[in-house]
Design an enzyme around this catalytic site. Structure first.
Site, mmCIF file in Angstrom:
data_model
loop_
_atom_site.group_PDB
_atom_site.id
_atom_site.type_symbol
_atom_site.label_atom_id
_atom_site.label_comp_id
_atom_site.label_asym_id
_atom_site.label_seq_id
_atom_site.Cartn_x
_atom_site.Cartn_y
_atom_site.Cartn_z
ATOM 1 N N PHE A 129 0.804 -1.205 0.773
ATOM 2 C CA PHE A 129 0.444 -0.184 -0.393
ATOM 3 C C PHE A 129 0.915 1.331 0.084
ATOM 4 O O PHE A 129 1.833 1.372 0.619
ATOM 5 C CB PHE A 129 -0.996 -0.038 1.152
ATOM 6 C CG PHE A 129 -2.226 1.250 1.462
ATOM 7 C CD1 PHE A 129 -3.286 0.961 -0.156
ATOM 8 C CD2 PHE A 129 -1.872 1.924 1.683
ATOM 9 C CE1 PHE A 129 -3.633 1.969 0.740
ATOM 10 C CE2 PHE A 129 -2.785 3.271 1.778
ATOM 11 C CZ PHE A 129 -3.899 2.669 1.248
ATOM 12 N N ASP A 198 2.816 -6.113 8.260
ATOM 13 C CA ASP A 198 1.290 -4.892 7.803
ATOM 14 C C ASP A 198 0.113 -5.924 8.320
ATOM 15 O O ASP A 198 0.199 -6.573 7.116
ATOM 16 C CB ASP A 198 1.754 -4.346 7.205
ATOM 17 C CG ASP A 198 0.729 -3.328 6.749
ATOM 18 O OD1 ASP A 198 -0.473 -3.404 7.472
ATOM 19 O OD2 ASP A 198 0.437 -1.991 6.627
ATOM 20 N N TYR A 223 -10.174 -0.961 11.279
ATOM 21 C CA TYR A 223 -11.284 -0.279 10.789
ATOM 22 C C TYR A 223 -12.264 -1.338 10.459
ATOM 23 O O TYR A 223 -13.146 -1.254 8.981
ATOM 24 C CB TYR A 223 -11.175 0.837 10.360
ATOM 25 C CG TYR A 223 -10.148 1.250 9.513
ATOM 26 C CD1 TYR A 223 -10.091 1.436 8.685
ATOM 27 C CD2 TYR A 223 -9.256 2.223 9.791
ATOM 28 C CE1 TYR A 223 -8.645 1.309 7.741
ATOM 29 C CE2 TYR A 223 -7.491 2.410 9.571
ATOM 30 C CZ TYR A 223 -8.115 2.127 8.220
ATOM 31 O OH TYR A 223 -7.134 2.589 7.225
ATOM 32 N N LYS A 224 -11.267 -2.174 9.462
ATOM 33 C CA LYS A 224 -11.237 -3.558 8.333
ATOM 34 C C LYS A 224 -11.935 -4.474 9.131
ATOM 35 O O LYS A 224 -12.897 -4.304 9.675
ATOM 36 C CB LYS A 224 -10.373 -3.802 7.832
ATOM 37 C CG LYS A 224 -9.583 -2.598 6.638
ATOM 38 C CD LYS A 224 -8.150 -2.420 6.245
ATOM 39 C CE LYS A 224 -7.844 -1.834 5.194
ATOM 40 N NZ LYS A 224 -8.063 -0.546 4.219
ATOM 41 N N ARG A 372 -12.918 -5.028 -6.867
ATOM 42 C CA ARG A 372 -12.206 -5.897 -5.212
ATOM 43 C C ARG A 372 -13.452 -6.605 -4.412
ATOM 44 O O ARG A 372 -14.740 -5.299 -3.705
ATOM 45 C CB ARG A 372 -11.162 -5.099 -4.676
ATOM 46 C CG ARG A 372 -10.363 -5.328 -3.353
ATOM 47 C CD ARG A 372 -9.516 -4.698 -3.027
ATOM 48 N NE ARG A 372 -10.246 -3.878 -1.650
ATOM 49 C CZ ARG A 372 -9.261 -2.728 -1.091
ATOM 50 N NH1 ARG A 372 -8.762 -3.427 -0.349
ATOM 51 N NH2 ARG A 372 -9.756 -2.142 -0.561
#
Length: 396
Positions: A129, A198, A223-224, A372
């Site tokens: 990312f 990560d 938050y995922k 996605r």
């Protein structure tokens, strides 16, 4: 009834996790974007109401002690630890993922420097990312190291006597590819370097087992798949054996051994508290703590089993409903290489996702051509999966 729809009903009736859906605030859309923002746990609004009205509104400053605000970063860290295979006392919650990546990478380089070895190179996942890459580049400049981007599968051959630390993603955010954390960590250690992982796209979706695999430092968002809410605080894992030597590049009064002593000299606190910086964001922190209650009584292994079943079934339904040749799956088919998402490449992906959303199937787009879909086993069912694939087929 179509064969996929009948199969979905059969799978849903046998799903041991199906009842967990009631722990979330959901409507009649198919929500397959939990790998960007998890759904709202139903208990969070009431808990936050208490935090705002009673803890803040009535107790005010007393809540730092009486409501446990001061110890929340470590308390919630231990709760996350149970989901990523970390024993208590190794995770602290606070700040953003980006800030924690900076702490972890610079901290790893400083740990290696203490050994006296002359290592001046940092390896970073070339497919990472973007922010991880930006932070790693800045960390390299600040520490006088060279940054070398490499693909995760190239790491074993890229390691050498110059390598100090390696920053990798457990799951690729674009494709959903799961990288081999155990073997890569082992290779990094064999080369004398430290491993920084990560976990943003794996924590809460599959077993991580940080302690068992000897990971040195790790970071992740909440938050995922952990459903902590937009902008909820991230976390930092520092393996216990490194904690007394961990030198954070962001020392703050919250990580001082005597924070209220207001000393002009910095003396780091013991344990995970060394990862703290400034005053915790209490409202977001305590919303996260409430959100993590949805995991009570839930096994990460059972979540992983359902995740693989959901993604397998989605691919089966896509094959059944979508005309041949219209999409290309870029997510690995092998379970050992798959996270909890499926990425499909196709022309005009942006327009297709727009139509899907209009028709009640919420996924997301990765430019220029990737659709996605994230599968959160706590609240996504097999009927959702069948409907999503059917609508995708109708769009084509």
């Amino acid at each position: 009834m179509s064969e996929p729809r009948a199969r979905a009903e059969e799978l849903d009736s046998a799903d041991e996790l199906a009842g967990l859906r009631e722990r979330f605030v959901l409507d009649d859309v198919v929500y397959l974007d939990g790998n960007s923002l998890g759904a709202l746990p139903a208990n969070v609004p009431g808990h936050l109401d208490d935090v705002v009205r009673r803890q803040w509104g009535e107790l005010r400053i007393r809540s730092w002690d009486e409501s446990g605000w001061w110890t929340a970063p470590e308390r919630i860290g231990d709760r996350i630890g149970r989901l990523v295979g970390a024993a208590p006392g190794q995770i602290v919650v606070g700040d953003s993922t980006s800030v924690n990546v900076f702490k972890a990478v610079v901290g790893a380089v400083r740990l290696v420097k203490l050994t006296g070895e002359d290592r001046d190179e940092i390896l970073v996942d070339a497919t990472t990312f973007p922010t991880d890459g930006y932070i790693a580049e800045s960390a390299a400049r600040l520490t006088g190291h060279t940054l070398r981007p490499v693909a995760p599968h190239e790491v074993p051959d890229a390691l050498g006597p110059r390598t100090a630390a390696v920053l990798l993603n457990h799951v690729d955010y674009r494709t959903g590819r799961l990288h081999d954390l155990p073997s890569l960590t082992s290779a990094i250690h064999a080369a004398g370097a430290l491993a920084v992982w990560d976990l943003c796209h794996s924590a809460g979706a599959l077993p991580v087992d940080l302690d068992a695999h000897g990971v040195d430092l790790a970071v992740g968002c909440t938050y995922k798949y952990l459903n902590g809410g937009p902008g909820s605080p991230a976390y930092l894992y520092v393996r216990e054996e490194h904690q007394d030597r961990f030198d954070s590049p962001l020392p703050g009064w919250n990580s001082h051994t005597d924070p209220f002593g207001m000393s002009s000299g910095y003396e780091p606190a013991p344990g995970a508290r060394r990862g703290r910086v400034g005053t915790p964001d209490i409202l977001s922190m305590l919303a996260l703590e409430a959100a993590l209650e949805v995991w009570d009584g839930v096994s990460v292994d059972s979540v992983r089993t359902k995740s693989l079943a959901l993604t397998d079934f989605f691919l089966e339904c896509v094959s059944a409903y979508v005309p041949e040749g219209r999409v290309e799956c870029v997510t690995p088919s092998a379970h050992a290489e798959r996270g909890s998402q499926v990425a499909l490449r196709c022309p005009e992906a942006g327009q297709i996702m727009k139509v899907l959303i209009e028709r009640g199937v919420i996924g997301d787009l990765r430019h220029p051509d990737v659709l996605r879909f994230g599968f959160t086993p706590l609240y996504v069912g097999f009927g959702d999966v069948e409907r999503a694939a059917r609508v995708l087929g109708e769009v084509f």
